[in-house]
Design a protein around this motif. Sequence first.
Motif, PDB file in Angstrom:
ATOM      1  N   ASN A 166       0.748  -1.236  -0.028  1.00 39.26           N
ATOM      2  CA  ASN A 166       0.015  -0.057   0.033  1.00 39.26           C
ATOM      3  C   ASN A 166       0.819   1.307  -0.094  1.00 39.26           C
ATOM      4  N   GLN A 167       1.972   1.091  -0.823  1.00 35.91           N
ATOM      5  CA  GLN A 167       2.848   2.454  -0.887  1.00 35.91           C
ATOM      6  C   GLN A 167       3.040   2.618  -2.521  1.00 35.91           C
ATOM      7  N   PRO A 168       2.824   3.762  -2.901  1.00 37.27           N
ATOM      8  CA  PRO A 168       3.204   4.044  -4.421  1.00 37.27           C
ATOM      9  C   PRO A 168       4.661   3.532  -4.771  1.00 37.27           C
ATOM     10  N   LEU A 169       4.652   2.926  -5.801  1.00 37.23           N
ATOM     11  CA  LEU A 169       6.043   2.396  -6.337  1.00 37.23           C
ATOM     12  C   LEU A 169       6.979   3.430  -6.491  1.00 37.23           C
ATOM     13  N   LYS A 170       6.578   4.702  -6.798  1.00 35.96           N
ATOM     14  CA  LYS A 170       7.355   5.796  -6.976  1.00 35.96           C
ATOM     15  C   LYS A 170       8.428   6.037  -5.932  1.00 35.96           C
ATOM     16  N   ASP A 171       7.723   5.708  -4.533  1.00 29.64           N
ATOM     17  CA  ASP A 171       8.440   5.942  -3.266  1.00 29.64           C
ATOM     18  C   ASP A 171       9.287   4.747  -2.726  1.00 29.64           C
ATOM     19  N   LEU A 172       8.845   3.859  -3.460  1.00 30.34           N
ATOM     20  CA  LEU A 172       9.512   2.397  -3.172  1.00 30.34           C
ATOM     21  C   LEU A 172      10.826   2.285  -3.943  1.00 30.34           C
ATOM     22  N   CYS A 173      10.582   2.370  -5.125  1.00 25.80           N
ATOM     23  CA  CYS A 173      11.630   1.837  -6.091  1.00 25.80           C
ATOM     24  C   CYS A 173      12.258   3.165  -6.920  1.00 25.80           C
ATOM     25  N   LYS A 174      13.098   3.720  -6.072  1.00 23.37           N
ATOM     26  CA  LYS A 174      14.113   4.845  -6.578  1.00 23.37           C
ATOM     27  C   LYS A 174      15.259   4.275  -7.317  1.00 23.37           C
ATOM     28  N   PRO A 175      15.942   5.188  -7.840  1.00 26.59           N
ATOM     29  CA  PRO A 175      17.146   4.949  -8.604  1.00 26.59           C
ATOM     30  C   PRO A 175      18.304   4.173  -7.611  1.00 26.59           C
ATOM     31  N   GLU A 176      18.078   4.643  -6.344  1.00 32.37           N
ATOM     32  CA  GLU A 176      19.266   3.928  -5.394  1.00 32.37           C
ATOM     33  C   GLU A 176      18.470   2.557  -4.759  1.00 32.37           C
ATOM     34  N   PRO A 178      17.654  -1.213  -4.204  1.00 29.82           N
ATOM     35  CA  PRO A 178      18.238  -2.272  -4.747  1.00 29.82           C
ATOM     36  C   PRO A 178      17.469  -3.318  -5.337  1.00 29.82           C
ATOM     37  N   TYR A 179      16.233  -3.093  -5.846  1.00 30.55           N
ATOM     38  CA  TYR A 179      15.160  -3.662  -6.520  1.00 30.55           C
ATOM     39  C   TYR A 179      14.300  -3.192  -7.393  1.00 30.55           C
ATOM     40  N   HIS A 180      13.861  -3.477  -8.210  1.00 30.09           N
ATOM     41  CA  HIS A 180      12.699  -3.043  -8.962  1.00 30.09           C
ATOM     42  C   HIS A 180      11.533  -4.137  -8.960  1.00 30.09           C
ATOM     43  N   ILE A 181      10.230  -3.571  -8.968  1.00 34.09           N
ATOM     44  CA  ILE A 181       8.983  -4.453  -9.268  1.00 34.09           C
ATOM     45  C   ILE A 181       8.728  -4.186 -10.837  1.00 34.09           C
ATOM     46  N   VAL A 182       8.932  -5.494 -11.473  1.00 31.70           N
ATOM     47  CA  VAL A 182       8.776  -5.450 -12.993  1.00 31.70           C
ATOM     48  C   VAL A 182       7.482  -5.916 -13.498  1.00 31.70           C
ATOM     49  N   ALA A 183       6.567  -6.394 -12.400  1.00 33.90           N
ATOM     50  CA  ALA A 183       5.312  -6.826 -12.856  1.00 33.90           C
ATOM     51  C   ALA A 183       4.651  -7.316 -11.596  1.00 33.90           C
ATOM     52  N   ILE A 184       3.192  -7.193 -11.612  1.00 29.02           N
ATOM     53  CA  ILE A 184       2.396  -7.817 -10.551  1.00 29.02           C
ATOM     54  C   ILE A 184       1.322  -8.508 -11.195  1.00 29.02           C
ATOM     55  N   LYS A 185       1.091  -9.487 -10.641  1.00 28.28           N
ATOM     56  CA  LYS A 185      -0.233 -10.761 -10.938  1.00 28.28           C
ATOM     57  C   LYS A 185      -1.156 -10.385  -9.643  1.00 28.28           C
ATOM     58  N   ARG A 186      -2.153  -9.625 -10.219  1.00 28.22           N
ATOM     59  CA  ARG A 186      -3.401  -9.576  -9.124  1.00 28.22           C
ATOM     60  C   ARG A 186      -4.591 -10.171  -9.470  1.00 28.22           C
ATOM     61  N   ARG A 194       3.423   1.168 -12.741  1.00 30.89           N
ATOM     62  CA  ARG A 194       4.056   2.594 -12.822  1.00 30.89           C
ATOM     63  C   ARG A 194       4.166   3.169 -11.708  1.00 30.89           C
ATOM     64  N   GLY A 195       4.609   4.287 -11.583  1.00 28.92           N
ATOM     65  CA  GLY A 195       4.830   4.904 -10.382  1.00 28.92           C
ATOM     66  C   GLY A 195       3.706   4.969  -9.273  1.00 28.92           C
ATOM     67  N   ASP A 196       2.610   5.278  -9.644  1.00 31.32           N
ATOM     68  CA  ASP A 196       1.535   5.301  -8.892  1.00 31.32           C
ATOM     69  C   ASP A 196       0.762   4.248  -8.354  1.00 31.32           C
ATOM     70  N   ASP A 197       1.149   2.992  -8.877  1.00 36.25           N
ATOM     71  CA  ASP A 197       0.871   1.564  -8.530  1.00 36.25           C
ATOM     72  C   ASP A 197       1.233   1.324  -7.109  1.00 36.25           C
ATOM     73  N   GLU A 198       0.520   0.474  -6.486  1.00 36.19           N
ATOM     74  CA  GLU A 198       0.900  -0.027  -5.212  1.00 36.19           C
ATOM     75  C   GLU A 198       0.916  -1.559  -5.238  1.00 36.19           C
ATOM     76  N   LEU A 199       1.735  -2.035  -4.309  1.00 31.29           N
ATOM     77  CA  LEU A 199       1.671  -3.472  -4.062  1.00 31.29           C
ATOM     78  C   LEU A 199       0.506  -3.845  -2.911  1.00 31.29           C
ATOM     79  N   LYS A 200      -0.338  -4.968  -3.253  1.00 31.49           N
ATOM     80  CA  LYS A 200      -1.551  -5.282  -2.477  1.00 31.49           C
ATOM     81  C   LYS A 200      -1.336  -6.586  -1.885  1.00 31.49           C
TER      82      LYS A 200
END
Length: 447
Positions: A166-176, A178-186, A194-200
Amino acid sequence: MKIVISGAYAIGTHLAKLLSRNNEDTVLIDDDEERLSSITSDHDLLTICADPSRISTMQDADVKNADLYIAVTPDQSLNINTCIMAKALGAKRTVAKIDDYEYADPKLKAFFEHIGVTSLIYPENLAARDIANGLKMSWVRQRWDVHDGALVMLGIKLRETCEILNQPLKDLCKPETPYHIVAIKRGGETIIPRGDDELKLYDLAYFMTTRNYIPYIRKIVGKEHYVDVKNVMIMGGGTTAVRACAMIPEYMNCKILEKDEQRCQKLNDLVDTDRVMVINGDGRDMQLLIEENIKTTQAFVALTGNAETNILACLTAKRLGVRKTVAMVENVDYVSMAESLDIGTIVNKKAMAASAIYQMMLDEDVNNIRFLMTANADVAEFTAQQGSKVTRKKVFELGLPQGSTIGGLVRHGQGQLVSGGTQIEAGDNVVVFCHELNIGKIEKFFK
C-alpha cells in the motif's frame, strides 16, 4: 521466417499460437484432424493432416524452404527420424523433443548434428532444473537467473507480513533502491506497474534484483520466518522426479512416494539411495504422510501425470503445515484453478520446452527467454548491438511498447538495475519483461 511443426500436442500447439501472434509463416502437421481443428479457428497458420514421417507430407509442407523444423510428437523416434528427413530435404535447422536422458548428453551433440538434428529438447530436464532451483528458496514462487545470478528475478506471493504494501512504487523503487518491481499479478490481471501503482495483499510480485540483495528482499516481504528446505517429499516417481533428485543440493534429503511397486524397485536403481528414500504408497494418503513425518518436511512436490491429483496432494500437504508446495500441472486449463487455490509453484514442462524452442527462432541477440505461465508474460534477455536504438537514448526516452519494462542489465559480468535515466551501452545484456506483447517488437530496439 518459415517454421514447420510436427505434432499438434501441447508443445506444438503452444508454439503455433506464439508464432501466429508474431505473424510467422507457420505450418502445423498432425495426423489427427481433431487436434488440428482445436487451433485453426483462432490462429493464422496452415495445417496439414497427414503422417509426418512421409516424404510427401514434408514436401507438401515445403520443408525444403523451412528456417526451422520442429518435431514435438510424443514419439521420440519419430521426432528424430523426421528431423533427419527434414534436414536432408533442405531445412536449415531442426529440433527434436526427446524422452531419453542418455540422448541429452552434451558429448552426443556433434553426433546428432552430423545426422541432421540441430538441437534436442528434453522437457523433463528443464522441469527438474526449475524445481531444484525453486527448492533452494522456500519463500519464492519463481526464480530466474541471468548470467549465473548476476541478476535475479523473484516471483513472491505477498502476505500480511510484507513491509512494502500500500505504498506508491515511485516512493519505493527509487534509482538507489536495490530492487525493481517489474510486474504484478493480481487475481486474473497482470500489471506492468507505474509509479502510482501499489503492492496489495496477496499480489504475486516480480522483483528484479542482484544476488547480494536477495536477503534484503526476503526481509522486506516478511519471509524471514520461512524455514529453509532440508527435507523434500516428492509424489510420483517418474522421469522428472528422478532428474530433480539428481539436481537438488546435497544438503537436502528426499523421499519419493510412488504407488507402483515395480516402479519403486526401478527407482532404487535410478536414484542415490544415500539421499533419497523410495516409499511405496499414495501421496494423497494423509495417514501415510503423517507416518513419513510430513510435519518435519519443508517442501512437497507433486509430479504425477494427473493435474487434479497433484493439486489435491499439495492442498493436503499445506493443510498438514508444509510451506513450500510444487505441483506439475500439464493441463493449461487447470493452471488458473491451481493459482486460485494458492497451490504454490506451478510447473508446466511443455510450456518450458516451448520457451526453449521459441528462443531458437529469435535472432542471436536474444540470449534467454522464459515464459511465465502464471503471469501470461515473457521475460527475455537481449544483447544491445552497436548503434542499436536502445543505445542512442536514455531509457525514459526510448518509447518502449506498452506492456513492456526493462528490469536490469548485465555489463562486464556485473548486474545492475535500470532506471529511467540509465544509458544502455552496446554489449549490455538487458532483461525485458513483456506482457501479451510480440517479442519481435522489443527485439527491434536492440538490433
